[in-house]
Design an enzyme around this catalytic site. Structure first.
Site, mmCIF file in Angstrom:
data_model
loop_
_atom_site.group_PDB
_atom_site.id
_atom_site.type_symbol
_atom_site.label_atom_id
_atom_site.label_comp_id
_atom_site.label_asym_id
_atom_site.label_seq_id
_atom_site.Cartn_x
_atom_site.Cartn_y
_atom_site.Cartn_z
ATOM 1 N N GLU A 1 -20.373 27.145 -20.609
ATOM 2 C CA GLU A 1 -20.960 28.194 -21.494
ATOM 3 C C GLU A 1 -20.913 29.357 -20.764
ATOM 4 O O GLU A 1 -20.165 30.126 -21.063
ATOM 5 C CB GLU A 1 -22.494 27.440 -21.794
ATOM 6 C CG GLU A 1 -22.470 26.105 -22.706
ATOM 7 C CD GLU A 1 -23.598 25.530 -23.488
ATOM 8 O OE1 GLU A 1 -24.532 26.557 -23.551
ATOM 9 O OE2 GLU A 1 -23.569 24.505 -23.222
HETATM 10 C C1 HEC Z 1 -21.528 29.294 -25.583
HETATM 11 C C2 HEC Z 1 -22.453 29.123 -26.645
HETATM 12 C C3 HEC Z 1 -23.751 28.956 -26.166
HETATM 13 C C4 HEC Z 1 -24.638 29.975 -25.140
HETATM 14 C C5 HEC Z 1 -24.047 31.117 -24.423
HETATM 15 C C6 HEC Z 1 -25.898 29.262 -25.539
HETATM 16 N N1 HEC Z 1 -26.044 28.135 -25.868
HETATM 17 FE FE1 HEC Z 1 -27.780 27.156 -26.499
HETATM 18 N N2 HEC Z 1 -26.687 25.503 -27.402
HETATM 19 C C7 HEC Z 1 -25.364 25.677 -27.553
HETATM 20 C C8 HEC Z 1 -24.938 24.549 -27.966
HETATM 21 C C9 HEC Z 1 -23.489 24.042 -28.618
HETATM 22 C C10 HEC Z 1 -26.009 23.739 -27.953
HETATM 23 C C11 HEC Z 1 -26.129 22.110 -28.373
HETATM 24 C C12 HEC Z 1 -25.583 21.421 -27.154
HETATM 25 C C13 HEC Z 1 -25.902 19.962 -27.205
HETATM 26 O O1 HEC Z 1 -26.850 19.602 -27.921
HETATM 27 O O2 HEC Z 1 -25.480 19.153 -26.530
HETATM 28 C C14 HEC Z 1 -27.148 24.393 -27.592
HETATM 29 C C15 HEC Z 1 -28.466 24.185 -27.437
HETATM 30 C C16 HEC Z 1 -29.603 24.824 -27.118
HETATM 31 C C17 HEC Z 1 -30.806 24.596 -27.350
HETATM 32 C C18 HEC Z 1 -31.569 23.317 -27.990
HETATM 33 C C19 HEC Z 1 -31.766 23.445 -29.356
HETATM 34 C C20 HEC Z 1 -32.555 22.157 -30.179
HETATM 35 O O3 HEC Z 1 -32.601 22.104 -31.238
HETATM 36 O O4 HEC Z 1 -32.671 21.198 -29.380
HETATM 37 C C21 HEC Z 1 -31.587 25.663 -27.025
HETATM 38 C C22 HEC Z 1 -33.093 25.875 -27.023
HETATM 39 C C23 HEC Z 1 -30.719 26.582 -26.586
HETATM 40 N N3 HEC Z 1 -29.557 26.084 -26.847
HETATM 41 C C24 HEC Z 1 -31.194 27.890 -26.195
HETATM 42 C C25 HEC Z 1 -30.095 28.719 -25.475
HETATM 43 C C26 HEC Z 1 -30.523 29.511 -24.382
HETATM 44 C C27 HEC Z 1 -31.847 30.108 -23.958
HETATM 45 C C28 HEC Z 1 -29.436 30.243 -24.040
HETATM 46 C C29 HEC Z 1 -29.400 31.348 -22.986
HETATM 47 C C30 HEC Z 1 -29.697 31.287 -21.390
HETATM 48 C C31 HEC Z 1 -28.155 29.560 -24.605
HETATM 49 N N4 HEC Z 1 -28.869 28.358 -25.553
HETATM 50 C C32 HEC Z 1 -27.008 29.795 -24.537
HETATM 51 C C33 HEC Z 1 -24.676 26.886 -27.503
HETATM 52 C C34 HEC Z 1 -25.013 27.909 -26.569
#
Ligand code: HEC
Ligand code: HEC
Length: 348
Positions: free
Chosen positions: A149
């Site tokens: 990520e």
């Molecule tokens: C490169 C793309 C990407 C970036 C950058 C990213 N995310 Fe995500 N995020 C995802 C993906 C894909 C998932 C699901 C992963 C999984 O469930 O295995 C996720 C899951 C989440 C969830 C869980 C949501 C749920 O319904 O449970 C949260 C909260 C979240 N991210 C917050 C953040 C935060 C805060 C940041 C920055 C610090 C961030 N993400 C950066 C792609 C990204």
């Protein structure tokens, strides 16, 4: 809640005439119609929005914390490339997710799952598609450090932020005397995320008693959603989730929740996503495999894979074309047409 409590809750809602006139399927005499109205009232009572956002005792809300968290959320300097912010993937213009089947991270590498929305997560108790994090605080540092990520070592991030005068001031305002730490970064981001709440939608106005707020087709779709199509058995309450895990028979072989639990239980099961602003959130599912709401409805109708782990709630539905149209009309009423959000000015 006892039966008396339920009646009181239903009676507290002002529902206007056109809602009363909506009959549930199959009623043909007056006493059935009467029972149907009472049932509909009870259904509607389950969809009242909460009055305020819950914040945990060990990370209470403050303006300074939320503003800092918003800066961090939108700041690409949180990634090793300085190109990717949380908002790159959780983009407010796509209801806080992105429009691709699978997320793309550092060096445009493809992630294994679709980016979920961060809308209304203040009410969630489990995070990620497979529920491997227990709080937003615990979740927040994961993507920063994850190689796929943002690939940013956290100790280096603390040093980098310490070199930015504006962040030193913002952390001091949010966490007086504590300085910049991994924990404080997580607490600020989590606080901002809890403020990301979908606004009033046409559906909410209907629940509050404006019988004209949604079309007759959408009103019929609400009943289909709750009854024949069984959607509300998992997508329950005002945010349309039971915060639980189910295998809904998608073709993907991702083990999902079972990998976190370390066994065969809940194989291929994923967290039930809320359905607020769902039209804006295509494509759908943990693998991004369904492109439109129509494909989603066809999947639930009879498009799922039969296997041992399939949820017992998943059954052939036999929906008619009209019922599918009504169901989609209903899902469209869950969008809140929020004002564009003000982007933060990032500190130097
Ligand atoms: C490169 C793309 C990407 C970036 C950058 C990213 N995310 Fe995500 N995020 C995802 C993906 C894909 C998932 C699901 C992963 C999984 O469930 O295995 C996720 C899951 C989440 C969830 C869980 C949501 C749920 O319904 O449970 C949260 C909260 C979240 N991210 C917050 C953040 C935060 C805060 C940041 C920055 C610090 C961030 N993400 C950066 C792609 C990204
Ligand atoms: C057995 C519980 C269950 C039932 C019944 C159910 N859902 Fe779901 N729904 C889920 C789960 C779990 C997911 C995520 C599945 C995944 O990605 O593997 C999901 C995903 C979705 C999504 C995609 C959300 C997103 O963020 O990508 C939509 C839309 C949806 N369901 C609508 C419906 C509708 C409409 C019905 C009724 C026809 C319904 N669901 C019935 C549990 C259920």
């Amino acid at each position: 809640m006892g039966i008396v409590g339920k009646v009181a809750a239903a009676a507290a809602i002002v529902v206007c005439g056109s809602v009363f006139s909506l009959a549930l399927a199959g009623s043909d005499d007056q006493s059935d119609a009467h029972a149907d109205k009472a049932q509909l009232h009870k259904l509607i009572a389950d969809y009242q929005r909460p009055a305020s956002i819950p914040f945990p005792e060990d990370n209470p809300y403050s303006d300074a914390k939320s503003e800092l968290g918003k800066m961090l959320f939108f700041d690409p300097r949180l990634s090793v490339s300085n190109l990717i912010s949380c908002a790159t993937c959780h983009n407010p213009s796509f209801a806080w997710e992105d429009a691709q089947p699978l997320g793309s991270g550092d060096k445009m590498g493809q992630l294994g799952r679709h980016t979920p929305t961060i809308l209304n997560l203040a009410w969630s108790e489990v995070f990620f598609w497979d529920g491997r994090a227990d709080s937003l605080e615990e979740q927040a540092l994961g993507p920063i450090a994850a190689a796929a990520e943002m690939a940013q070592p956290l100790d280096e991030l603390v040093d980098e932020l310490n070199a930015i005068e504006g962040y030193k001031t913002a952390f001091e305002a949010a966490f007086p005397g504590e300085g910049i730490s991994e924990d404080n970064i997580a607490m600020a981001i989590a606080t901002f995320e809890r403020t990301v709440v979908s606004n009033l939608s046409a559906f909410d106005r209907w629940v509050r008693g404006d019988g004209q707020a949604i079309s007759a087709s959408a009103q019929r779709g609400f009943v289909v959603f709750n009854k024949k199509a069984r959607c509300a058995n998992c997508h329950s309450g005002w945010n349309f989730t039971d915060d639980s895990f189910h295998d809904i028979g998608l073709a993907s072989d991702d083990p999902g929740r079972s990998e976190v639990l370390g066994g065969d239980i809940l194989k291929h099961a994923f967290k039930t996503p809320g359905l607020r602003n769902i039209v804006e959130r295509a494509p759908y599912m943990h693998d991004g495999s369904l492109q439109t709401l129509s494909e989603v409805v066809d999947h639930y109708d009879n498009g799922f894979v039969e296997r041992d782990s399939l949820s017992e709630e998943m059954q052939q539905l036999g929906l008619t074309g009209d019922e599918k149209t009504d169901l989609i009309a209903f899902l469209k009423t869950l969008s809140s047409n929020d004002d564009p959000i003000d982007l933060p000015v990032l500190p130097n």
